[in-house]
Structures are given as C-alpha cells and as structure tokens.
Design an enzyme around this catalytic site. Structure first.
Site, PDB file in Angstrom:
ATOM      1  N   ASP A 238      52.799  30.662   0.273  1.00  0.00           N
ATOM      2  CA  ASP A 238      51.423  30.851  -0.159  1.00  0.00           C
ATOM      3  C   ASP A 238      50.902  32.170   0.409  1.00  0.00           C
ATOM      4  O   ASP A 238      51.170  32.502   1.568  1.00  0.00           O
ATOM      5  CB  ASP A 238      50.572  29.676   0.349  1.00  0.00           C
ATOM      6  N   ASN A 246      40.814  38.703  -4.039  1.00  0.00           N
ATOM      7  CA  ASN A 246      40.050  38.708  -5.289  1.00  0.00           C
ATOM      8  C   ASN A 246      38.584  39.067  -5.052  1.00  0.00           C
ATOM      9  O   ASN A 246      37.983  39.824  -5.827  1.00  0.00           O
ATOM     10  CB  ASN A 246      40.137  37.331  -5.952  1.00  0.00           C
ATOM     11  N   HIS A 251      39.772  40.868  -9.375  1.00  0.00           N
ATOM     12  CA  HIS A 251      40.870  40.056  -9.907  1.00  0.00           C
ATOM     13  C   HIS A 251      42.012  40.911 -10.453  1.00  0.00           C
ATOM     14  O   HIS A 251      43.162  40.459 -10.468  1.00  0.00           O
ATOM     15  CB  HIS A 251      40.333  39.128 -11.000  1.00  0.00           C
ATOM     16  N   ASP A 255      45.797  40.178  -9.508  1.00  0.00           N
ATOM     17  CA  ASP A 255      46.919  40.030 -10.452  1.00  0.00           C
ATOM     18  C   ASP A 255      48.046  40.989 -10.106  1.00  0.00           C
ATOM     19  O   ASP A 255      49.232  40.647 -10.213  1.00  0.00           O
ATOM     20  CB  ASP A 255      46.443  40.299 -11.884  1.00  0.00           C
ATOM     21  N   GLU A 281      48.226  31.134  -6.178  1.00  0.00           N
ATOM     22  CA  GLU A 281      48.922  32.100  -5.315  1.00  0.00           C
ATOM     23  C   GLU A 281      50.093  31.457  -4.598  1.00  0.00           C
ATOM     24  O   GLU A 281      50.586  31.992  -3.603  1.00  0.00           O
ATOM     25  CB  GLU A 281      47.940  32.708  -4.300  1.00  0.00           C
TER      26      GLU A 281
END
Length: 356
Positions: A238, A246, A251, A255, A281
């Site tokens: 994770d 973010n 965002h 990404d 994630e």
C-alpha cells in the site's frame, strides 16, 4: 448553435452504413451491454450507440434516454464523426460555442458533458459513435478515453459480425462461400471475446492485471500440474499517505504515481512473479516457488526502489507478506498478508512485515 458539416466522403459513408442493414432494427443485447460497460467506465448516467443517417442520428442502443432518434443538425455525434481517428470530448456544452444553445443542452436531456468515439467500418468510414453523456459537466481521463475507444471498436466488430450473419443466411446454397464466411465470422468472434476478456482482467490505468485476474492466478499457483501443494508467497503493498499525494499535488499526479509504481512492479517481478492492482493505491504480488524469507527480502528491495523513484515527491510503501499454507484457501492467505500489511502501517509504515 453550429450545425455539423458533412464529411468529404459523405455519400460513400452513407452507402457503407446502408450495407449493414441496421437502421430502424430492434434492440440487441450485444449493443446494449457495450453501452452499459461504457457508461460504467466513464462514470456517466447516459450513453448510446448512435448511427448518423443522412438527416438524423438513430440510436441502436441507449441508456437513460427516451428518444430513439434526433435531427442530425442538433447532434453531437455529427461533429464527432468529422474526426474519426479520435475521441471527441465536450467537458461543458454551455461553454462550447457549437452547443451552448443546442436544444438537447438547454432542454431535456440537458446534456452538459459528452464523449464520443467514432464507429468505423472495416474500410475506415465513420458510421456513428459509441457515446456517453451526462447532465453535469465532467472530464475524461486518458485511460477512460482509451477504454471508450476500445469499446467503440467492439461495437464495430459486432456490426461486422451481424452483417456477416445476414450474408451467410443469404448464401447458404453456396457451400464454399458459406465455409469461407463462417471461418471469418468465427475469427472475428474469437477476436472480440479475447479483447473483452483482456479488458475484464486488466486495470485500465496501470495496465496491470486486476483483482479478479490475480485471484484466478493465485488459485492456479498454489498447486503444481499434479495437484500437489506448491510453495507460494503473496505480498500486499500500500502506498503510504496516498491521500496526501492527491490532496497536495492533484489527482493527475496521483495517477502518475500509480502508473510509475506499476512499471516498477512489472520490472521488479518480471519472470519471477505477477503483480496486480488490488484496488485504489493497494497492489498484490504473487511469487510462486518462493520461500517466505526470500519473498520478504525481495519486498524489502522493492520498498527501497520505490523510495528512489524520480517522482519529484517523497514516496514510500508498506508491505505485508505471507506464505500460502497447505489446507488454506487463497482468501485466507490474502487475509494473512493483509493483517501483516496492517501491522506494517501500525508500526510506522515504510517497512515489510511478514505474517506469522
């Protein structure tokens, strides 16, 4: 409102459309399903398979839309087919001089966001679009645009298969012709099924297998060809404090981080494992024929490599790793790796913790 102009090859395009014998036909499940997938992928309420006739656009399939056709003069798709090699996106129709006073914008269904991927015949002529739209402004991520374009190719394939089916019915007496067309039909069907199967098992943003594909791979990896238990390790990882990425950087940066981490995972476990996106994630790595100690060491190397990624922002990961135990189900193995991941986070993150 700006009416869509006519393509230079308009008459040739209309002749190609007529060859499909599809206008004003009944609903078909294959087209409806692809519209459902498109709206789900793009997060819109409405969508359609539209075919642009001489003076109208007609809907072969539609979702959350009452009309069966509209005038071509007010159609968004009439504009979209003018650029058959790209997806047309209108993020806010009220801000677009082509559409701000369009009847379908100012009145029902009050379209604000639109994205349309042209449907092409096999000789490259635009026949219509697979489009998604909504009453709220929106945008399309690059991976969503790619997925919409891929689905539009599936719609075109279904149209070709449908055309072949009609031709086969008309030429049943000519056996040689029938066998040749049947072979082409089967090849097209296999191509469509393979493409749809690949899309159902692949995460569109990262290109990695998705959770479903990983579950199938894990089921197959825990035993050998003779059905005997096989030494297999599984890791769940994770990204630490990904929400902050973010929130602070946007965002698009988030990404980008997910895509770069996916490339690292693919390279790190090439030839000796399989990495997949587990959700959000979180990622999962399958390591066949690997002891728990070796898996822990590989994960620690991965953790250090992530910290060195040239992203311009600090990035660390937490990892929980577990060995599959004979008699356990794969869900139990994943649950043990998840518990180890939870301990890694609880103990301060940026570390690898192995399950007991």
């Amino acid at each position: 409102m700006i009416k869509p102009s006519l393509p230079d090859n308009e008459e040739q395009r209309l002749q190609a459309l007529q060859r499909y014998q599809i206008l004003d036909t009944a609903k078909e499940r294959s087209f409806e399903d692809l519209v459902t997938i498109a709206t789900a992928l793009c997060g819109t309420r409405m969508g359609a398979v539209t075919l642009v006739d001489r003076d109208r656009q007609w809907f072969k399939a539609r979702q959350a839309l009452d009309a069966t056709e509209t005038s071509r003069d007010i159609s968004f798709c009439g504009h979209a087919i003018l650029q058959p090699d790209q997806v047309m996106v209108v993020e806010d129709a009220l801000q677009d001089p082509r559409f701000f006073d369009n009847p379908v914008v100012v009145d029902d269904p009050h379209i604000r966001f639109y994205a349309g991927a042209p449907l092409l015949s096999f000789d490259g002529l635009p026949l219509g679009t697979l489009c998604v739209f909504d009453a709220n402004p929106g945008h399309l991520r690059p991976d969503q645009a790619q997925a919409l374009a891929a689905l539009s190719r599936q719609v075109s394939l279904v149209m070709e298969l449908r055309r072949y089916a009609f031709e086969i019915q008309q030429h049943m007496r000519d056996r040689a012709w029938y066998e040749q067309r049947l072979s082409e039909y089967n090849a097209l069907l296999e191509q469509q099924n393979a493409d749809l199967a690949e899309q159902s098992r692949t995460d569109p943003l990262t290109g990695l297998p998705n959770r479903r594909a990983m579950s199938l791979a894990l089921e197959a990896a825990v035993t050998d060809a003779d059905g005997q238990p096989r030494q297999t390790a599984v890791a769940l990882l994770d990204i630490d404090h990904f929400k902050n990425v973010n929130d602070l950087y946007g965002h698009a940066t988030g990404d980008h981080v997910l895509a770069e981490l996916s490339r690292l995972l693919r390279a790190h476990f090439a030839g000796q494992g399989l990495a997949a996106r587990y959700g959000g994630e979180e990622f999962v790595v399958l390591m066949p024929d690997t002891t728990l100690g070796t898996a822990e060491l590989q994960c620690d190397f991965l953790r250090m490599a992530v910290a060195d990624l040239p992203l311009g922002i600090p990035l660390t990961i937490s990892i929980g790793v577990a060995a599959h135990r004979h008699g356990d189900g794969v869900d139990q193995t994943l649950a043990r790796a998840d518990a180890a991941l939870y301990r890694a986070k609880h103990e301060g993150r940026n570390r690898v913790v192995r399950a007991d």
